[in-house]
Design a protein around this motif. Structure first.
Motif, PDB file in Angstrom:
ATOM      1  N   ASN A  60       4.399  -1.169  -8.308  1.00  0.00           N
ATOM      2  CA  ASN A  60       3.659  -0.429  -7.294  1.00  0.00           C
ATOM      3  C   ASN A  60       3.329  -1.384  -6.148  1.00  0.00           C
ATOM      4  OD1 ASN A  60       1.449   0.803  -5.782  1.00  0.00           O
ATOM      5  ND2 ASN A  60       1.301   2.268  -7.463  1.00  0.00           N
ATOM      6  N   ASN A 152      -8.829  10.190 -10.856  1.00  0.00           N
ATOM      7  CA  ASN A 152      -7.491  10.748 -10.906  1.00  0.00           C
ATOM      8  C   ASN A 152      -6.494   9.610 -10.685  1.00  0.00           C
ATOM      9  OD1 ASN A 152      -7.451  10.280  -8.072  1.00  0.00           O
ATOM     10  ND2 ASN A 152      -8.406  12.284  -7.727  1.00  0.00           N
ATOM     11  N   GLU A 153      -5.219   9.950 -10.589  1.00  0.00           N
ATOM     12  CA  GLU A 153      -4.194   8.907 -10.485  1.00  0.00           C
ATOM     13  C   GLU A 153      -4.380   8.050  -9.232  1.00  0.00           C
ATOM     14  OE1 GLU A 153      -1.217   7.046 -12.515  1.00  0.00           O
ATOM     15  OE2 GLU A 153      -2.218   8.877 -13.112  1.00  0.00           O
ATOM     16  N   ARG A 154      -4.716   8.697  -8.132  1.00  0.00           N
ATOM     17  CA  ARG A 154      -4.905   7.959  -6.883  1.00  0.00           C
ATOM     18  C   ARG A 154      -6.094   7.002  -6.980  1.00  0.00           C
ATOM     19  NH1 ARG A 154      -6.367  10.719  -1.015  1.00  0.00           N
ATOM     20  NH2 ARG A 154      -6.617   8.762   0.156  1.00  0.00           N
ATOM     21  N   ASP A 155      -7.225   7.506  -7.491  1.00  0.00           N
ATOM     22  CA  ASP A 155      -8.409   6.655  -7.638  1.00  0.00           C
ATOM     23  C   ASP A 155      -8.141   5.501  -8.595  1.00  0.00           C
ATOM     24  OD1 ASP A 155      -9.889   8.221  -5.904  1.00  0.00           O
ATOM     25  OD2 ASP A 155     -10.581   9.540  -7.500  1.00  0.00           O
ATOM     26  N   CYS A 156      -7.389   5.782  -9.645  1.00  0.00           N
ATOM     27  CA  CYS A 156      -7.068   4.745 -10.619  1.00  0.00           C
ATOM     28  C   CYS A 156      -6.243   3.630  -9.970  1.00  0.00           C
ATOM     29  CB  CYS A 156      -6.304   5.357 -11.793  1.00  0.00           C
ATOM     30  SG  CYS A 156      -6.478   4.431 -13.316  1.00  0.00           S
ATOM     31  N   ASN A 157      -5.285   3.990  -9.134  1.00  0.00           N
ATOM     32  CA  ASN A 157      -4.480   2.987  -8.429  1.00  0.00           C
ATOM     33  C   ASN A 157      -5.332   2.159  -7.480  1.00  0.00           C
ATOM     34  OD1 ASN A 157      -2.054   3.670  -9.666  1.00  0.00           O
ATOM     35  ND2 ASN A 157      -1.535   5.199  -8.112  1.00  0.00           N
ATOM     36  N   VAL A 158      -6.280   2.810  -6.795  1.00  0.00           N
ATOM     37  CA  VAL A 158      -7.173   2.079  -5.889  1.00  0.00           C
ATOM     38  C   VAL A 158      -8.029   1.092  -6.677  1.00  0.00           C
ATOM     39  CG1 VAL A 158      -9.122   2.307  -4.305  1.00  0.00           C
ATOM     40  CG2 VAL A 158      -7.209   3.903  -4.168  1.00  0.00           C
ATOM     41  N   THR A 400      -3.859   2.664 -15.846  1.00  0.00           N
ATOM     42  CA  THR A 400      -3.822   3.954 -15.155  1.00  0.00           C
ATOM     43  C   THR A 400      -3.623   5.083 -16.155  1.00  0.00           C
ATOM     44  OG1 THR A 400      -1.421   3.930 -14.833  1.00  0.00           O
ATOM     45  CG2 THR A 400      -2.765   2.825 -13.170  1.00  0.00           C
TER      46      THR A 400
END
Length: 516
Positions: A60, A152-158, A400
């Motif tokens: 990523n 969610n997935e986006r928050d987890c990546n952040v 994640t």
């Protein structure tokens, strides 16, 4: 100490590097050259992230670049600010005849075009890197509770991309990194606002002492040693600053030596903690303490007795997930998932299993007890509701939802070795069957029915033979206390005998004690 000038972009401070011939001669040119160092470093980080993405397509880019660039800026934040505000740090000439830039005495402050150009370049440099970094970190700190709550997935990546800013602190002190940044910025800007040395000493010392009080009150670092050293270093720096303002060159050298000794002692302590041999476990037993606490302890006991294996079963006693996951990936030879009804819904278990798969070096196997039902594909798709990833903040530990979903899918597939307990297996035979499966040996059903003791004075243990936890708890009790109780008479576990209630009643009537 001259080599520390490199951190602030002052390459000329280290004569051994011999870079003077390739640098501009005038003060303005040298200053502009220094301002290009941070952007060049960030560009190199971006190039490295691109190369990693090319070599590993699953990488990523956002997480890799932000994490690396953020770590770099976090470490050299003071140096970047100092490089930007250098033109505004001046000293006064004797007799009120003006002032000069401290690092470039030939440049008169606020009286020359060269100084004006340096101030403009410094302002642009400050607006380009330090200020956006502070704004971005403030925004992330402010949004962190909301991101963890809705996960969610986006928050987890952040969270994974910005974990460099939070992972050193306790979860409840997630905001302390912002306090450190503010302290660093204030210390750097004090010489810009106040020219008098006495004012600078008082304000910098006050800032250090205020930070020390806040730090000692909050105890934000995960380690007691780090909390202690942080407070001690602030106190020592304050003392050295006050003494240095009154010192001659000899005392200044003594202070430098004392500071070097302090740093060396800390580095030695850190090296000792890093090199210290930690216990290595043959098996990390991942289980649900609410449903299999006694079974896991009995399994630990039997694995030690039969093959000498050490087993980690302390999941219920560790609240620090980072420490738990570190044991999985660096102190465990294999992970065994002891699956009961709700094992995979526990964030600690799901995270430990995921971390084992992510490490690539810790083999994973599973034990399917009679109460375990594999999650459906729909449950795995809705992984954030199946596992409380938000509540446990697995993202703060670099995990994640997609990784958890992949790990659990692999765990329940044929790719992972599993020991599946037969539905008709007697509960009292559960742990021996599991031990045989883990050791990959043939299991032989023992004869559970024995001859009841007829002599009086026995110590009778009555246990629900259909409850795996009850049977395991009594077996542990017998293993630990059986020898001590045997001096009073035979120890009888009624779960090992048939349902001849008349015979059972006769044994109990003659018993010295009946434990239910």
């Amino acid at each position: 100490l001259r080599f520390m000038g490199i951190a602030a972009g002052d390459l000329e401070s280290v004569g051994e590097l011999r870079v003077g011939c390739g640098m501009p001669v005038d003060a303005l040119g040298k200053y502009i050259f220094r301002q290009f160092i941070p952007p060049i470093c960030l560009f190199l980080v971006l190039v490295g992230s691109i190369v990693k993405r090319i070599r590993k397509p699953e990488t990523n880019m956002f997480i890799t670049f932000v994490n690396a660039a953020g770590t770099l800026l976090n470490v050299f934040f003071i140096s970047v600010i100092l490089a930007a505000v250098t033109p505004m740090v001046c000293y006064e000439h004797p007799g009120d005849s003006g002032s000069s830039v401290r690092v470039a005495p030939s440049v008169l402050c606020w009286q020359s075009s060269e100084h004006t150009a340096m101030v403009i370049v410094g302002f642009v440099a400050f607006m380009f890197i330090p200020l956006p970094y502070m704004v971005a970190t403030t925004f992330i700190v402010r949004r962190l509770p909301m991101m963890v709550a809705r996960m969610n997935e986006r928050d987890c990546n952040v969270l994974i991309a910005t974990r460099f800013f939070f992972e050193r602190y306790k979860p409840e002190r997630y905001y302390f990194g912002l306090i450190v940044l503010v302290r660093s910025a204030v210390i750097c800007l004090i010489p810009v606002v106040f020219i008098e040395t006495s004012q600078q000493v008082i304000l910098v010392t006050g800032s250090l002492l205020l930070y020390m009080l806040v730090q000692q009150a909050l105890q934000p670092w995960r380690s007691f040693v780090t909390n202690a050293f942080d407070g001690l270093s602030c106190a020592a720096l304050s003392m050295f600053l006050l003494c240095g303002s009154l010192a001659d060159s000899t005392l200044g050298s003594t202070i430098a030596v004392l500071f070097a000794i302090l740093c060396t002692a800390f580095l030695g302590l850190a090296a000792w903690r890093w090199l210290k041999v930690n216990p290595m476990y043959d098996v990390f037993l991942c289980h649900d303490p609410r449903a299999a606490a006694a079974q896991s302890r009995l399994l630990q006991l039997r694995l030690r007795e039969e093959c000498g294996w050490s087993t980690f079963v302390g999941m219920g006693g560790i609240n620090d997930l980072e420490l738990l996951f570190d044991i999985v990936k660096s102190q465990s030879k294999t992970l065994v998932a002891y699956l009961t009804q709700e094992t995979l819904t526990r964030p600690a278990c799901a995270g430990a299993i995921t971390m084992a798969y992510m490490s690539g070096v810790v083999p994973v196997s599973s034990v399917w007890t009679r109460t375990f039902v594999p999650p459906t594909s729909r449950q795995l798709e809705d992984i954030y509701n199946f596992v409380d990833i938000a509540g446990a903040a697995l993202g703060m530990n670099g995990i994640t939802g997609a990784q958890v979903r992949s790990a659990l899918t692999t765990l329940i597939s044929s790719q992972t070795e599993s020991v599946q307990v037969p539905k008709d297996l007697a509960v009292i035979s559960l742990i021996p069957f599991v031990v045989s499966g883990i050791m990959r040996t043939a299991y032989t059903e023992p004869n559970q029915l024995g001859q009841m003791p007829s002599e009086p004075g026995s110590v009778v243990l009555s246990v629900d033979r259909d409850s795996a936890e009850s049977v395991a708890a009594f077996e542990i009790f017998v293993a630990k206390a059986g020898a001590a109780l045997a001096q009073f008479g035979a120890v009888v576990n009624l779960a090992s005998y048939s349902d001849d209630f008349e015979a059972l009643g006769a044994v109990c009537s003659k018993a010295r004690a009946v434990v239910i």
